[in-house]
Scaffold this motif. Structure first.
Motif, PDB file in Angstrom:
ATOM      1  N   LEU A 131      13.498  10.681   9.730  1.00 32.04           N
ATOM      2  CA  LEU A 131      12.562   9.640   9.340  1.00 32.04           C
ATOM      3  C   LEU A 131      13.332   8.407   8.878  1.00 32.04           C
ATOM      4  O   LEU A 131      14.227   8.505   8.047  1.00 32.04           O
ATOM      5  CB  LEU A 131      11.656  10.141   8.214  1.00 32.04           C
ATOM      6  CG  LEU A 131      10.576   9.173   7.737  1.00 32.04           C
ATOM      7  CD1 LEU A 131       9.534   8.959   8.824  1.00 32.04           C
ATOM      8  CD2 LEU A 131       9.901   9.716   6.474  1.00 32.04           C
ATOM      9  N   PHE A 132      12.980   7.253   9.440  1.00 30.61           N
ATOM     10  CA  PHE A 132      13.647   6.003   9.087  1.00 30.61           C
ATOM     11  C   PHE A 132      12.669   5.093   8.358  1.00 30.61           C
ATOM     12  O   PHE A 132      11.558   4.838   8.839  1.00 30.61           O
ATOM     13  CB  PHE A 132      14.182   5.306  10.339  1.00 30.61           C
ATOM     14  CG  PHE A 132      15.354   6.000  10.954  1.00 30.61           C
ATOM     15  CD1 PHE A 132      16.635   5.519  10.782  1.00 30.61           C
ATOM     16  CD2 PHE A 132      15.180   7.154  11.702  1.00 30.61           C
ATOM     17  CE1 PHE A 132      17.713   6.165  11.341  1.00 30.61           C
ATOM     18  CE2 PHE A 132      16.249   7.815  12.265  1.00 30.61           C
ATOM     19  CZ  PHE A 132      17.530   7.318  12.082  1.00 30.61           C
ATOM     20  N   ALA A 133      13.084   4.601   7.210  1.00 30.09           N
ATOM     21  CA  ALA A 133      12.223   3.763   6.375  1.00 30.09           C
ATOM     22  C   ALA A 133      12.694   2.308   6.427  1.00 30.09           C
ATOM     23  O   ALA A 133      13.879   2.031   6.650  1.00 30.09           O
ATOM     24  CB  ALA A 133      12.244   4.267   4.931  1.00 30.09           C
ATOM     25  N   PRO A 134      11.789   1.361   6.225  1.00 26.80           N
ATOM     26  CA  PRO A 134      12.178  -0.050   6.209  1.00 26.80           C
ATOM     27  C   PRO A 134      13.069  -0.385   5.018  1.00 26.80           C
ATOM     28  O   PRO A 134      12.921   0.190   3.937  1.00 26.80           O
ATOM     29  CB  PRO A 134      10.841  -0.794   6.129  1.00 26.80           C
ATOM     30  CG  PRO A 134       9.876   0.208   5.593  1.00 26.80           C
ATOM     31  CD  PRO A 134      10.334   1.531   6.058  1.00 26.80           C
ATOM     32  N   VAL A 135      13.995  -1.309   5.232  1.00 24.10           N
ATOM     33  CA  VAL A 135      14.933  -1.725   4.189  1.00 24.10           C
ATOM     34  C   VAL A 135      15.092  -3.240   4.269  1.00 24.10           C
ATOM     35  O   VAL A 135      15.078  -3.827   5.359  1.00 24.10           O
ATOM     36  CB  VAL A 135      16.299  -1.007   4.367  1.00 24.10           C
ATOM     37  CG1 VAL A 135      16.935  -1.357   5.694  1.00 24.10           C
ATOM     38  CG2 VAL A 135      17.249  -1.339   3.230  1.00 24.10           C
ATOM     39  N   PRO A 170       6.553  -8.250   5.460  1.00 22.58           N
ATOM     40  CA  PRO A 170       5.774  -7.987   6.671  1.00 22.58           C
ATOM     41  C   PRO A 170       5.198  -6.575   6.660  1.00 22.58           C
ATOM     42  O   PRO A 170       5.612  -5.728   5.868  1.00 22.58           O
ATOM     43  CB  PRO A 170       6.818  -8.152   7.781  1.00 22.58           C
ATOM     44  CG  PRO A 170       8.110  -7.756   7.124  1.00 22.58           C
ATOM     45  CD  PRO A 170       8.001  -8.258   5.707  1.00 22.58           C
ATOM     46  N   ALA A 171       4.256  -6.339   7.530  1.00 24.30           N
ATOM     47  CA  ALA A 171       3.683  -4.998   7.679  1.00 24.30           C
ATOM     48  C   ALA A 171       4.562  -4.204   8.634  1.00 24.30           C
ATOM     49  O   ALA A 171       4.707  -4.570   9.798  1.00 24.30           O
ATOM     50  CB  ALA A 171       2.265  -5.086   8.214  1.00 24.30           C
ATOM     51  N   VAL A 172       5.188  -3.138   8.140  1.00 26.11           N
ATOM     52  CA  VAL A 172       6.128  -2.340   8.932  1.00 26.11           C
ATOM     53  C   VAL A 172       5.798  -0.865   8.742  1.00 26.11           C
ATOM     54  O   VAL A 172       5.480  -0.427   7.635  1.00 26.11           O
ATOM     55  CB  VAL A 172       7.589  -2.610   8.501  1.00 26.11           C
ATOM     56  CG1 VAL A 172       8.560  -1.785   9.329  1.00 26.11           C
ATOM     57  CG2 VAL A 172       7.912  -4.093   8.643  1.00 26.11           C
ATOM     58  N   ARG A 173       5.899  -0.093   9.802  1.00 28.05           N
ATOM     59  CA  ARG A 173       5.628   1.332   9.725  1.00 28.05           C
ATOM     60  C   ARG A 173       6.930   2.123   9.663  1.00 28.05           C
ATOM     61  O   ARG A 173       7.998   1.620  10.030  1.00 28.05           O
ATOM     62  CB  ARG A 173       4.809   1.804  10.937  1.00 28.05           C
ATOM     63  CG  ARG A 173       5.506   1.607  12.268  1.00 28.05           C
ATOM     64  CD  ARG A 173       4.734   2.297  13.392  1.00 28.05           C
ATOM     65  NE  ARG A 173       3.365   1.878  13.449  1.00 28.05           N
ATOM     66  CZ  ARG A 173       2.925   0.840  14.163  1.00 28.05           C
ATOM     67  NH1 ARG A 173       3.788   0.127  14.860  1.00 28.05           N
ATOM     68  NH2 ARG A 173       1.660   0.518  14.184  1.00 28.05           N
ATOM     69  N   GLU A 175       3.352  -0.193   2.384  1.00 29.05           N
ATOM     70  CA  GLU A 175       3.384  -1.276   1.401  1.00 29.05           C
ATOM     71  C   GLU A 175       4.837  -1.512   0.998  1.00 29.05           C
ATOM     72  O   GLU A 175       5.506  -0.617   0.498  1.00 29.05           O
ATOM     73  CB  GLU A 175       2.556  -0.916   0.173  1.00 29.05           C
ATOM     74  CG  GLU A 175       2.527  -2.035  -0.872  1.00 29.05           C
ATOM     75  CD  GLU A 175       1.736  -1.660  -2.111  1.00 29.05           C
ATOM     76  OE1 GLU A 175       1.753  -2.452  -3.068  1.00 29.05           O
ATOM     77  OE2 GLU A 175       1.133  -0.567  -2.116  1.00 29.05           O
ATOM     78  N   LEU A 176       5.325  -2.713   1.241  1.00 28.31           N
ATOM     79  CA  LEU A 176       6.720  -3.031   0.987  1.00 28.31           C
ATOM     80  C   LEU A 176       6.865  -3.904  -0.253  1.00 28.31           C
ATOM     81  O   LEU A 176       5.965  -4.665  -0.610  1.00 28.31           O
ATOM     82  CB  LEU A 176       7.334  -3.752   2.194  1.00 28.31           C
ATOM     83  CG  LEU A 176       7.210  -3.045   3.545  1.00 28.31           C
ATOM     84  CD1 LEU A 176       7.968  -3.813   4.607  1.00 28.31           C
ATOM     85  CD2 LEU A 176       7.715  -1.612   3.459  1.00 28.31           C
ATOM     86  N   ILE A 177       8.007  -3.803  -0.886  1.00 32.44           N
ATOM     87  CA  ILE A 177       8.283  -4.570  -2.086  1.00 32.44           C
ATOM     88  C   ILE A 177       8.435  -6.048  -1.723  1.00 32.44           C
ATOM     89  O   ILE A 177       9.013  -6.409  -0.695  1.00 32.44           O
ATOM     90  CB  ILE A 177       9.549  -4.021  -2.788  1.00 32.44           C
ATOM     91  CG1 ILE A 177       9.757  -4.701  -4.140  1.00 32.44           C
ATOM     92  CG2 ILE A 177      10.773  -4.162  -1.923  1.00 32.44           C
ATOM     93  CD1 ILE A 177      10.855  -4.058  -4.956  1.00 32.44           C
ATOM     94  N   PRO A 191      11.577   1.690  -4.601  1.00 34.89           N
ATOM     95  CA  PRO A 191      12.593   0.661  -4.383  1.00 34.89           C
ATOM     96  C   PRO A 191      13.931   1.075  -4.998  1.00 34.89           C
ATOM     97  O   PRO A 191      13.978   1.593  -6.119  1.00 34.89           O
ATOM     98  CB  PRO A 191      12.005  -0.564  -5.097  1.00 34.89           C
ATOM     99  CG  PRO A 191      11.144   0.018  -6.169  1.00 34.89           C
ATOM    100  CD  PRO A 191      10.572   1.285  -5.591  1.00 34.89           C
ATOM    101  N   ILE A 192      15.005   0.881  -4.254  1.00 35.25           N
ATOM    102  CA  ILE A 192      16.323   1.267  -4.764  1.00 35.25           C
ATOM    103  C   ILE A 192      17.408   0.485  -4.032  1.00 35.25           C
ATOM    104  O   ILE A 192      17.293   0.203  -2.839  1.00 35.25           O
ATOM    105  CB  ILE A 192      16.559   2.791  -4.610  1.00 35.25           C
ATOM    106  CG1 ILE A 192      17.887   3.205  -5.246  1.00 35.25           C
ATOM    107  CG2 ILE A 192      16.521   3.196  -3.145  1.00 35.25           C
ATOM    108  CD1 ILE A 192      18.106   4.706  -5.257  1.00 35.25           C
TER     109      ILE A 192
END
Length: 296
Positions: free
Chosen positions: A233-237, A62-65, A187-189, A257-258
């Protein structure tokens, strides 16, 4: 300028425009082809390893900020709601850590804990149930932001105390997440690539079934509910559920990606220790629902 020259210039301009549009089309087609081939390779690799992908797993990311948040004080409206709590002794330390002990313990199970929490814990709708840890006698609820769960952050967590199968009290800290708008979607994996990487890393084994995948948020730095931490700062996981009972976390950002090795017991113990330090701090401003503000 003569008409013949003008006509030639127009023809040349349209030719350049056509060539540009053709190149854009070919680039887009090429990217789509590469993505399709990549997905096909992942599907083939996972199929050969006898790894099953449930229909619950999304086909695309999905598109996530990204979001920012900080440890937040309770508002006056929230403090007033805490003052009105019944059937428990509640205390608020420095306006940002709520602890409470129930007058009468309530019997709970993994199936009923969410209902009990909604009855006794204020603002519980802002948290989602994570797990009932019988080993440590704690039920864990993580705060939500933008309707997505913020995983493993002590600045936004509800920890419920469980003794002999009964809920005896709780501790709650919350993140302040300001309204954030804009089109800075990341842009997400791709989900299939995440599964492939987890298989390569040995987290998922041949014969396993990926039963669910969803996007949440995670920060490598736990926020201090004592108020000393700056904005984070919080990133999508990606949260990947394996065989219906095991969860793995993978950074969803395509640029980095990790696999995230998160330990629940360690998180609970570290968070509880942090809460105890706050409660035992000098010159504490303590508000209680049983009387006036006090100094401890």
């Amino acid at each position: 300028m003569q008409w013949g020259q003008i006509k030639t210039l127009f023809i040349f301009s349209f030719l350049v425009l056509d060539l540009f549009l053709l190149q854009q089309f070919l680039d887009k087609q090429g990217q789509t082809s590469i993505q399709t081939v990549g997905e096909s390779q992942y599907e083939t690799s996972l199929s050969n390893a006898d790894i099953t992908i449930s229909n619950n797993v999304p086909e695309e990311a999905p598109a996530v900020r990204l979001i920012t948040a900080s440890a937040g004080d309770f508002t006056e409206e929230q403090l007033e709601a805490i003052r009105q709590l019944e059937g428990q002794t509640a205390k608020v330390y420095n306006k940002n850590l709520l602890t409470a002990t129930l007058d009468k313990p309530v019997a709970v199970s993994e199936e009923t804990i969410a209902g009990a929490v909604s009855k006794y814990v204020p603002f519980s709708s802002q948290y989602s149930f994570w797990n009932l840890n019988e080993e440590l006698g704690r039920a864990i609820f993580f705060q939500k932001a933008n309707s997505r769960t913020v995983y493993y952050n002590s600045g936004g967590v509800l920890i419920v105390n469980i003794e002999n199968g009964k809920m005896t009290g709780y501790q709650l800290a919350h993140l302040k997440v300001p309204n954030q708008s804009g089109e800075d979607k990341q842009e997400l994996i791709n989900p299939l690539e995440v599964v492939e990487r987890l298989y390569t890393d040995g987290v998922i084994n041949g014969g396993d079934k990926v039963t669910d995948m969803s996007i949440g948020y995670y920060s490598a730095y736990s926020l201090d509910p004592g108020g000393g931490a700056s904005e984070q700062l919080f990133a999508p996981v990606w949260k990947v559920t394996i065989n219906g009972n095991e969860d793995a976390f993978y950074s969803a950002l395509a640029a980095k990606p990790i696999y995230l090795q998160l330990d629940e017991n360690e998180f609970i113990q570290k968070t509880i220790n942090g809460f105890e330090e706050i409660k035992s701090g000098s010159n504490q401003n303590v508000m209680t629902n049983k009387g006036e503000n006090t100094e401890e």
